[in-house]
Design a protein around this motif. Sequence first.
Motif, PDB file in Angstrom:
ATOM      1  N   ALA A  15       0.821  -1.143  -0.149  1.00 36.24           N
ATOM      2  CA  ALA A  15      -0.037   0.073   0.110  1.00 36.24           C
ATOM      3  C   ALA A  15       0.869   1.282   0.096  1.00 36.24           C
ATOM      4  O   ALA A  15       0.480   2.239  -0.643  1.00 36.24           O
ATOM      5  CB  ALA A  15      -0.832   0.004   1.301  1.00 36.24           C
ATOM      6  N   ARG A  16       2.050   1.336   0.790  1.00 34.47           N
ATOM      7  CA  ARG A  16       2.703   2.397   0.711  1.00 34.47           C
ATOM      8  C   ARG A  16       3.740   2.724  -0.592  1.00 34.47           C
ATOM      9  O   ARG A  16       3.700   3.676  -1.149  1.00 34.47           O
ATOM     10  CB  ARG A  16       3.859   2.411   1.761  1.00 34.47           C
ATOM     11  CG  ARG A  16       3.033   2.304   3.282  1.00 34.47           C
ATOM     12  CD  ARG A  16       4.245   2.616   4.265  1.00 34.47           C
ATOM     13  NE  ARG A  16       5.267   1.208   4.362  1.00 34.47           N
ATOM     14  CZ  ARG A  16       4.892   0.388   5.088  1.00 34.47           C
ATOM     15  NH1 ARG A  16       3.937   0.409   5.893  1.00 34.47           N
ATOM     16  NH2 ARG A  16       5.498  -0.677   4.976  1.00 34.47           N
ATOM     17  N   GLY A  17       4.365   1.565  -0.963  1.00 33.09           N
ATOM     18  CA  GLY A  17       5.328   1.928  -2.215  1.00 33.09           C
ATOM     19  C   GLY A  17       5.408   0.639  -2.986  1.00 33.09           C
ATOM     20  O   GLY A  17       6.325   0.834  -3.959  1.00 33.09           O
ATOM     21  N   GLY A  18       5.034  -0.493  -2.520  1.00 33.86           N
ATOM     22  CA  GLY A  18       5.326  -1.803  -3.190  1.00 33.86           C
ATOM     23  C   GLY A  18       7.027  -2.300  -3.350  1.00 33.86           C
ATOM     24  O   GLY A  18       7.716  -1.628  -2.724  1.00 33.86           O
ATOM     25  N   ARG A 201       1.478   0.072 -11.184  1.00 35.64           N
ATOM     26  CA  ARG A 201       2.587   0.415 -10.646  1.00 35.64           C
ATOM     27  C   ARG A 201       2.216   1.660  -9.719  1.00 35.64           C
ATOM     28  O   ARG A 201       2.917   2.412  -8.782  1.00 35.64           O
ATOM     29  CB  ARG A 201       3.527   0.825 -11.326  1.00 35.64           C
ATOM     30  CG  ARG A 201       4.253  -0.123 -12.104  1.00 35.64           C
ATOM     31  CD  ARG A 201       5.708   0.215 -12.928  1.00 35.64           C
ATOM     32  NE  ARG A 201       5.512   1.229 -13.921  1.00 35.64           N
ATOM     33  CZ  ARG A 201       5.021   0.856 -15.180  1.00 35.64           C
ATOM     34  NH1 ARG A 201       4.880  -0.429 -15.433  1.00 35.64           N
ATOM     35  NH2 ARG A 201       4.675   1.578 -16.308  1.00 35.64           N
ATOM     36  N   SER A 202       0.760   2.245  -9.674  1.00 34.17           N
ATOM     37  CA  SER A 202       0.501   3.006  -8.944  1.00 34.17           C
ATOM     38  C   SER A 202      -0.126   2.773  -7.765  1.00 34.17           C
ATOM     39  O   SER A 202      -0.012   1.675  -7.316  1.00 34.17           O
ATOM     40  CB  SER A 202      -0.794   4.116  -9.904  1.00 34.17           C
ATOM     41  OG  SER A 202      -1.975   3.307 -10.018  1.00 34.17           O
ATOM     42  N   ARG A 203      -0.710   3.724  -6.925  1.00 34.88           N
ATOM     43  CA  ARG A 203      -1.139   3.572  -5.496  1.00 34.88           C
ATOM     44  C   ARG A 203      -2.524   2.458  -5.788  1.00 34.88           C
ATOM     45  O   ARG A 203      -2.679   1.718  -4.945  1.00 34.88           O
ATOM     46  CB  ARG A 203      -1.662   4.838  -5.026  1.00 34.88           C
ATOM     47  CG  ARG A 203      -2.217   4.685  -3.650  1.00 34.88           C
ATOM     48  CD  ARG A 203      -2.773   6.030  -2.925  1.00 34.88           C
ATOM     49  NE  ARG A 203      -3.298   5.759  -1.755  1.00 34.88           N
ATOM     50  CZ  ARG A 203      -2.729   5.327  -0.392  1.00 34.88           C
ATOM     51  NH1 ARG A 203      -1.154   5.444  -0.514  1.00 34.88           N
ATOM     52  NH2 ARG A 203      -3.137   5.389   0.651  1.00 34.88           N
ATOM     53  N   VAL A 204      -3.374   2.714  -6.849  1.00 40.44           N
ATOM     54  CA  VAL A 204      -4.445   1.962  -6.907  1.00 40.44           C
ATOM     55  C   VAL A 204      -4.025   0.264  -7.208  1.00 40.44           C
ATOM     56  O   VAL A 204      -4.599  -0.590  -6.486  1.00 40.44           O
ATOM     57  CB  VAL A 204      -5.079   2.297  -8.348  1.00 40.44           C
ATOM     58  CG1 VAL A 204      -6.247   1.412  -8.663  1.00 40.44           C
ATOM     59  CG2 VAL A 204      -5.791   3.607  -8.127  1.00 40.44           C
ATOM     60  N   ARG A 206      -1.257  -0.957  -6.106  1.00 40.91           N
ATOM     61  CA  ARG A 206      -0.640  -1.400  -4.889  1.00 40.91           C
ATOM     62  C   ARG A 206      -1.801  -1.971  -3.942  1.00 40.91           C
ATOM     63  O   ARG A 206      -1.776  -2.684  -3.011  1.00 40.91           O
ATOM     64  CB  ARG A 206       0.428  -0.510  -4.376  1.00 40.91           C
ATOM     65  CG  ARG A 206       1.623  -0.345  -5.155  1.00 40.91           C
ATOM     66  CD  ARG A 206       2.721   0.512  -4.399  1.00 40.91           C
ATOM     67  NE  ARG A 206       2.344   1.880  -3.880  1.00 40.91           N
ATOM     68  CZ  ARG A 206       2.363   2.852  -4.899  1.00 40.91           C
ATOM     69  NH1 ARG A 206       2.995   2.574  -6.027  1.00 40.91           N
ATOM     70  NH2 ARG A 206       2.058   4.172  -4.597  1.00 40.91           N
ATOM     71  N   ALA A 207      -2.742  -0.838  -3.841  1.00 43.35           N
ATOM     72  CA  ALA A 207      -4.084  -1.136  -2.951  1.00 43.35           C
ATOM     73  C   ALA A 207      -4.636  -2.738  -3.197  1.00 43.35           C
ATOM     74  O   ALA A 207      -5.122  -3.093  -2.472  1.00 43.35           O
ATOM     75  CB  ALA A 207      -4.844   0.239  -2.914  1.00 43.35           C
ATOM     76  N   VAL A 223      -6.219   1.231   3.511  1.00 44.71           N
ATOM     77  CA  VAL A 223      -6.947   0.942   2.154  1.00 44.71           C
ATOM     78  C   VAL A 223      -8.394   0.976   2.427  1.00 44.71           C
ATOM     79  O   VAL A 223      -8.840  -0.038   3.359  1.00 44.71           O
ATOM     80  CB  VAL A 223      -6.205  -0.361   1.598  1.00 44.71           C
ATOM     81  CG1 VAL A 223      -6.814  -0.654   0.290  1.00 44.71           C
ATOM     82  CG2 VAL A 223      -4.586  -0.133   1.458  1.00 44.71           C
ATOM     83  N   TYR A 228     -11.670   0.888  -3.851  1.00 39.37           N
ATOM     84  CA  TYR A 228     -10.819  -0.009  -4.656  1.00 39.37           C
ATOM     85  C   TYR A 228     -11.408  -1.346  -5.367  1.00 39.37           C
ATOM     86  O   TYR A 228     -11.064  -1.445  -6.624  1.00 39.37           O
ATOM     87  CB  TYR A 228      -9.421  -0.450  -4.021  1.00 39.37           C
ATOM     88  CG  TYR A 228      -8.666   0.761  -3.806  1.00 39.37           C
ATOM     89  CD1 TYR A 228      -7.967   1.452  -4.552  1.00 39.37           C
ATOM     90  CD2 TYR A 228      -8.504   1.356  -2.473  1.00 39.37           C
ATOM     91  CE1 TYR A 228      -7.266   2.637  -4.400  1.00 39.37           C
ATOM     92  CE2 TYR A 228      -7.722   2.312  -2.025  1.00 39.37           C
ATOM     93  CZ  TYR A 228      -7.056   3.187  -3.170  1.00 39.37           C
ATOM     94  OH  TYR A 228      -6.439   4.203  -2.922  1.00 39.37           O
TER      95      TYR A 228
END
Length: 341
Positions: A15-18, A201-204, A206-207, A223, A228
């Motif tokens: 969720a933070r950065g992968g 690769r975006s926040r979506v 990762r969530a 999250v 989502y």
Amino acid sequence: MSGRSERMRRSGALARGGPRVRPAAVHRRWITAAALLAAACALPFQLAPFHVFQFTMVLVYAVALLGLNLLVGHAGQISLGHGAFFAVGAYGTAIMLDRWELPHLLTLPVAAAVAFVLGLALGVPAMRLRGPYLALVTLAIAVFLVPLLKRFEQVTGGSMGLTLGKPVPPAWTGLAEDQWLYFLALAVAAAAFLLAGGLLRSRVGRALHALRDDEAAAEVMGVRPSRYKTLAFAWSALFAGAAGSVYTWVIGFVSPDSFTVTLSITLLAGIVVGGLGSLAGPPLGGLFVMFVPSIAQDVNDAAPGVVFGLLIIAVMYVAPAGLAGLAGRVARSARRVLRKG
């Protein structure tokens, strides 16, 4: 560390950065993608028109499976109604071409946008459902679609469907019609894969991965599952609608019987066989969806469905992670051999 704590740690990292990806791996992926794109561009000049058409349909199915992979492989949801969004894109394009006489290229973003909105609408009840209950709701949508298309005959053409003109290649290209349609499908597929890669690769993205791994842990990490899950359905529908639009360009004809529940089940089988959670899965699944039914028909005219099912079982027995997983294992084994050599 307990299994629950480990899942929470992994979900929080996603969720933070992968996870970090090594530069060498990134370069290798770009080189592979460039080589595949070059091979794809050369393909229509080496094949007969019918085979060019077949590979054009592989690209169409790959875009549809890209959306289904986003929903099933990355978000951990289930859908037996993906063919309905495909039909929305196909019929939306057909109606725009037949009734409004819009240019072919303009119909694509409109059809994709309509499918996206419908996906959002379906995502609202999907927030409260999971597993077999969600599968049943999406299956009902696929079953309901065909009689609905037949009922509004003045708009959809009813059981007879709609016959449409195909995009004409510009004179300056020097391409035949089948080659031009192939390159249109290739351009849409390339754009779709770039969009999907950026989304994941975006926040979506990762969530979605965090929700797939452990929904409760992801929620603790901030999250919002409802948001989502709805976005997953919407983006999945958008890709299916875009694929349906290109399908109408390529085939030049739509009818309700082309979008029965069998299409949804075949697409789901295609992404499972191709490989869930991998960008290589949709094109491999597209090859499977396009060519395996015809192979099954050639093996046994009386029971192609039986042969098709047996082939799915055989592939899953050999490659439980799908063809993409099998290809990955082969590639890793080849790299190990080369290092030792």
